[in-house]
Design a protein around this motif. Sequence first.
Motif, PDB file in Angstrom:
ATOM      1  N   MET B 107     -20.972  38.389   6.369  1.00  0.00           N
ATOM      2  CA  MET B 107     -21.730  37.484   5.499  1.00  0.00           C
ATOM      3  C   MET B 107     -23.195  37.389   5.925  1.00  0.00           C
ATOM      4  O   MET B 107     -24.087  37.261   5.091  1.00  0.00           O
ATOM      5  CB  MET B 107     -21.089  36.093   5.478  1.00  0.00           C
ATOM      6  CG  MET B 107     -19.904  35.964   4.564  1.00  0.00           C
ATOM      7  SD  MET B 107     -20.268  36.429   2.854  1.00  0.00           S
ATOM      8  CE  MET B 107     -19.333  37.922   2.733  1.00  0.00           C
ATOM      9  N   ALA B 108     -23.444  37.440   7.234  1.00  0.00           N
ATOM     10  CA  ALA B 108     -24.833  37.428   7.706  1.00  0.00           C
ATOM     11  C   ALA B 108     -25.564  38.649   7.144  1.00  0.00           C
ATOM     12  O   ALA B 108     -26.673  38.543   6.602  1.00  0.00           O
ATOM     13  CB  ALA B 108     -24.869  37.451   9.233  1.00  0.00           C
ATOM     14  N   ARG B 109     -24.951  39.808   7.232  1.00  0.00           N
ATOM     15  CA  ARG B 109     -25.549  41.040   6.711  1.00  0.00           C
ATOM     16  C   ARG B 109     -25.768  40.938   5.207  1.00  0.00           C
ATOM     17  O   ARG B 109     -26.825  41.293   4.691  1.00  0.00           O
ATOM     18  CB  ARG B 109     -24.609  42.221   7.033  1.00  0.00           C
ATOM     19  CG  ARG B 109     -25.168  43.580   6.673  1.00  0.00           C
ATOM     20  CD  ARG B 109     -24.122  44.678   6.898  1.00  0.00           C
ATOM     21  NE  ARG B 109     -22.954  44.443   6.059  1.00  0.00           N
ATOM     22  CZ  ARG B 109     -21.734  44.919   6.308  1.00  0.00           C
ATOM     23  NH1 ARG B 109     -21.506  45.663   7.371  1.00  0.00           N
ATOM     24  NH2 ARG B 109     -20.724  44.646   5.491  1.00  0.00           N
ATOM     25  N   GLN B 110     -24.721  40.433   4.502  1.00  0.00           N
ATOM     26  CA  GLN B 110     -24.813  40.348   3.045  1.00  0.00           C
ATOM     27  C   GLN B 110     -25.906  39.385   2.620  1.00  0.00           C
ATOM     28  O   GLN B 110     -26.671  39.663   1.691  1.00  0.00           O
ATOM     29  CB  GLN B 110     -23.460  39.885   2.467  1.00  0.00           C
ATOM     30  CG  GLN B 110     -23.368  40.061   0.963  1.00  0.00           C
ATOM     31  CD  GLN B 110     -23.426  41.534   0.592  1.00  0.00           C
ATOM     32  OE1 GLN B 110     -22.801  42.363   1.242  1.00  0.00           O
ATOM     33  NE2 GLN B 110     -24.223  41.873  -0.413  1.00  0.00           N
ATOM     34  N   TYR B 111     -25.973  38.250   3.299  1.00  0.00           N
ATOM     35  CA  TYR B 111     -26.982  37.254   2.928  1.00  0.00           C
ATOM     36  C   TYR B 111     -28.393  37.816   3.123  1.00  0.00           C
ATOM     37  O   TYR B 111     -29.253  37.681   2.250  1.00  0.00           O
ATOM     38  CB  TYR B 111     -26.794  35.974   3.758  1.00  0.00           C
ATOM     39  CG  TYR B 111     -27.938  35.019   3.566  1.00  0.00           C
ATOM     40  CD1 TYR B 111     -28.068  34.324   2.373  1.00  0.00           C
ATOM     41  CD2 TYR B 111     -28.920  34.870   4.545  1.00  0.00           C
ATOM     42  CE1 TYR B 111     -29.147  33.492   2.155  1.00  0.00           C
ATOM     43  CE2 TYR B 111     -29.999  34.028   4.335  1.00  0.00           C
ATOM     44  CZ  TYR B 111     -30.110  33.345   3.141  1.00  0.00           C
ATOM     45  OH  TYR B 111     -31.176  32.539   2.922  1.00  0.00           O
ATOM     46  N   LEU B 112     -28.625  38.447   4.262  1.00  0.00           N
ATOM     47  CA  LEU B 112     -29.963  38.998   4.524  1.00  0.00           C
ATOM     48  C   LEU B 112     -30.298  40.085   3.504  1.00  0.00           C
ATOM     49  O   LEU B 112     -31.390  40.123   2.944  1.00  0.00           O
ATOM     50  CB  LEU B 112     -30.029  39.571   5.946  1.00  0.00           C
ATOM     51  CG  LEU B 112     -29.930  38.529   7.070  1.00  0.00           C
ATOM     52  CD1 LEU B 112     -29.759  39.230   8.414  1.00  0.00           C
ATOM     53  CD2 LEU B 112     -31.158  37.627   7.075  1.00  0.00           C
ATOM     54  N   PHE B 113     -29.329  40.954   3.248  1.00  0.00           N
ATOM     55  CA  PHE B 113     -29.595  42.054   2.324  1.00  0.00           C
ATOM     56  C   PHE B 113     -29.812  41.550   0.901  1.00  0.00           C
ATOM     57  O   PHE B 113     -30.789  41.909   0.240  1.00  0.00           O
ATOM     58  CB  PHE B 113     -28.439  43.072   2.337  1.00  0.00           C
ATOM     59  CG  PHE B 113     -28.685  44.228   1.400  1.00  0.00           C
ATOM     60  CD1 PHE B 113     -29.508  45.279   1.780  1.00  0.00           C
ATOM     61  CD2 PHE B 113     -28.143  44.246   0.130  1.00  0.00           C
ATOM     62  CE1 PHE B 113     -29.774  46.340   0.908  1.00  0.00           C
ATOM     63  CE2 PHE B 113     -28.402  45.294  -0.745  1.00  0.00           C
ATOM     64  CZ  PHE B 113     -29.216  46.347  -0.350  1.00  0.00           C
ATOM     65  N   SER B 114     -28.903  40.719   0.401  1.00  0.00           N
ATOM     66  CA  SER B 114     -28.988  40.283  -0.996  1.00  0.00           C
ATOM     67  C   SER B 114     -30.220  39.416  -1.244  1.00  0.00           C
ATOM     68  O   SER B 114     -30.825  39.482  -2.316  1.00  0.00           O
ATOM     69  CB  SER B 114     -27.723  39.524  -1.404  1.00  0.00           C
ATOM     70  OG  SER B 114     -26.601  40.378  -1.355  1.00  0.00           O
ATOM     71  N   THR B 115     -30.586  38.599  -0.251  1.00  0.00           N
ATOM     72  CA  THR B 115     -31.780  37.760  -0.393  1.00  0.00           C
ATOM     73  C   THR B 115     -33.020  38.642  -0.521  1.00  0.00           C
ATOM     74  O   THR B 115     -33.886  38.425  -1.368  1.00  0.00           O
ATOM     75  CB  THR B 115     -31.920  36.826   0.830  1.00  0.00           C
ATOM     76  OG1 THR B 115     -30.728  36.058   0.942  1.00  0.00           O
ATOM     77  CG2 THR B 115     -33.113  35.904   0.685  1.00  0.00           C
TER      78      THR B 115
END
Lengths: 155, 261
Positions: B107-115
Amino acid sequence: MSTLHDRVMGVLAGVPDPEVPVVSIVDLGMVREVRENPSVVVITPTYTGCPATDVIKSSIRVALDSADLRDVAVETTLSPPWTTDWISESGRDKLRAYGIAPPPHSSQLRAKASPACPRCNSTNTQEISRFGSTPCKALWRCLSCAEPFDHFKCH
Amino acid sequence: MTTASSSAASRPDPALFDYLLRLGDDSLILAQRLSEWCGHAPMIEVDLSMSNVALDLVGQAMLFLDYAGQVEGKGRDGDKLAFHRDALRFRNCLLVEQPNGDFGQTMARQYLFSTWQRLLFQGLVKSTDAQIAGIAAKALKEIEYHADWSAEWVVRLGDGTPESRERMINGFAWMWRFVDELFQVDEIDAAVAKAGIGPARDSLRSDFDAALKSTFEAATLPLTPLPAAVLGGRKGHHSEHLGHILAEMQHLPRSYPGAVW
């Protein structure tokens, strides 16, 4: 004499969405244009990665061929991007009858209103998951009649 | 070599090809990572969510890589570029190839990427390249959903139990060093920005930082200064992880060239 446009749209009205077969690709607003000379039908995908898109394209081809419209080419366009606002009123009724809460208009997207339960029409509903069984749907449940249901996401 | 230099000023084709690989490879590799969760996620709803996000990203990747193949003009299509290219030729950022770890790390990776991707695509919608603008407008609607969804998880886990909070902090601790690369400008980005094809990457930084600040406050998570950046993905210098990802992803088409369903 019906025009090519009417003939093609008549044929495409019989091509179902493979994931939600109760609605046709015309109901969903995926058919953007029918051109003549040369004859082309232009469709737009709902979601970029939706696996149904390829199935739909081949279903269109088969339907046109069977209706003796072999000369009509099928093209895909991305612009303007598909929106659930293009789903017809009858398409929305069919979705609801099938147990899928239809999407709100995109102007209400940020209002985050709860969809009405397609079974009992209560708006006392709750999101279970933002993603559901297909890209276009989210999973909800009705707190009045306790039934879970799919909600066609506003897009 | 043909002479591409004469047209490069108005339309930098080699730069455009590389730029499209960056866009396509980011989505492709993250999609592959997310699909590793299929059947393993904490709840079936989360399993479905990650598969859905992966599917959207595959869709973006195919559109960008197909277009990259057209721009390159050597007869390669999206499949060829996805399955018959070696790690050194991949142009994805290092963030997307990072291991899934636990759900917090994913989720940390996804949040950084999607943001970041949301901000990038808001710029790409205005691209002078009609094809890129069209893909971006289409994809942005999906990305908004990914960004909101992953931010909700960051808040839920960060402001959750001591265990979930610790895992969220540890997940970000793994990812922080790959953030700066997202905003790095090299000659490809400069050429693309000059031609109005894409936004200047460094111009996205302040909005990104503001989004992070807001989410981290809601998640009651500490925002600490970033560690030294690890760079190289855009030049094909990847971590060892990419080789393993590609070995799995490319195995079938490489072992059975031309295989079809």
